[in-house]
Design an enzyme around this catalytic site. Sequence first.
Site, short mmCIF file in Angstrom:
data_model
loop_
_atom_site.label_atom_id
_atom_site.label_comp_id
_atom_site.label_asym_id
_atom_site.label_seq_id
_atom_site.Cartn_x
_atom_site.Cartn_y
_atom_site.Cartn_z
CG HIS A 166 -0.61 8.34 2.39
ND1 HIS A 166 0.03 9.14 1.46
CD2 HIS A 166 -0.93 7.20 1.75
CE1 HIS A 166 0.09 8.49 0.31
NE2 HIS A 166 -0.49 7.31 0.46
CD GLU A 270 2.59 6.63 2.30
OE1 GLU A 270 1.84 5.73 2.70
OE2 GLU A 270 2.87 6.79 1.10
C1 BG6 Z 1 0.80 4.67 -1.01
C2 BG6 Z 1 0.84 3.29 -1.58
O1 BG6 Z 1 0.82 4.58 0.37
O2 BG6 Z 1 -0.41 5.32 -1.41
C3 BG6 Z 1 0.72 3.37 -3.08
O3 BG6 Z 1 2.05 2.66 -1.17
C4 BG6 Z 1 -0.55 4.12 -3.47
O4 BG6 Z 1 0.70 2.05 -3.62
C5 BG6 Z 1 -0.53 5.48 -2.79
O5 BG6 Z 1 -0.59 4.27 -4.87
C6 BG6 Z 1 -1.76 6.33 -3.09
O6 BG6 Z 1 -2.93 5.66 -2.79
P1 BG6 Z 1 -4.33 6.33 -3.07
O7 BG6 Z 1 -5.38 5.31 -2.67
O8 BG6 Z 1 -4.39 7.58 -2.22
O9 BG6 Z 1 -4.36 6.66 -4.54
#
Ligand code: BG6
Length: 295
Positions: A166, A270
């Site tokens: 990510h 990602e």
């Molecule tokens: C992304 C998602 O991968 O991660 C989003 O597509 C999400 O929808 C983002 O808001 C962050 O997620 P988190 O759980 O780290 O706040």
Amino acid sequence: MLEELTLQFGIPGAVGFVPGVNGLPKAMLSHESGASAEVYLHGAHVTSWRVVGGDDLFFMSAESAYEEGRPIRGGIPVIFPQFGGGPLPSHGFARLTEWEPTLAAVEENGEVEFALHLEDTPATRHLWPHPFRLELAVTLTERALVVRMTVENSGAEPFSFTEALHTYFSVADARRAAVRGLQGVTYIDSLRDDTREVETPEAITFTEETDRIYVAAPHVVQVEDQVRRRIITIEKHNMPDVVVWNPWTAKAQRMPDFGDSEYLRMVCVETGHMAAAHTLAPGATWQGVTRFSVV
Ligand code: BG6
């Protein structure tokens, strides 16, 4: 703990261990060219990557938590075994868990490698009832960072998982950044009831909240920072999908571990299996690789 880690995995000039924020152990990788990377054992989380003479290529939030049971905001969160929401904690438990180093090495060509692993425990089986072994290997070269993720099904039943690297890229101004390489690809728009659209422009730019899964995306995608005149190339193998995400203003304000204006400093691109789960038979192994490079 740091002394033990240094004794077992330390390599003078190449791999060291220091206390990170809140004392969480962090591995420091140094390449002979001057390139460097940092990896927290918490989540096997890469929090920094630099090449010689350059700024950090990854964004880290100044508001990030660095504590047990919470994810680090920025760098490369490792998402497993659930991308996004669902029965498990958001984006799975790998990013919330302490990993253990597996190996540290300097190859003959000077590349520095550091690998960590995570296996099922009573706590993971309580959330997700499958024996598994997950490995993350990070290789640092002069101009690239290669991240290899391996999942092994060590149980007697098949299991399915989604996964992702990510990655948060640092940009000087998201309004002057672009993602290239996704033209013509079908995406699932998470902000429009998961409707499917085909990407039209050659360069995706950011003017509002963006949260899309590009299904079966090409192997090469680029992030362009027009202010810094910097292009980061992302090459993925065996990781079919790409997510492009920026929370923009309102969501940035809702996120407790993210500054209100930090959306201008980052773009997430990602790589992984986000659109559909991957199934592994007992004893089988899956491996996916993403290579980041900068010219
Ligand atoms: C992304 C998602 O991968 O991660 C989003 O597509 C999400 O929808 C983002 O808001 C962050 O997620 P988190 O759980 O780290 O706040």
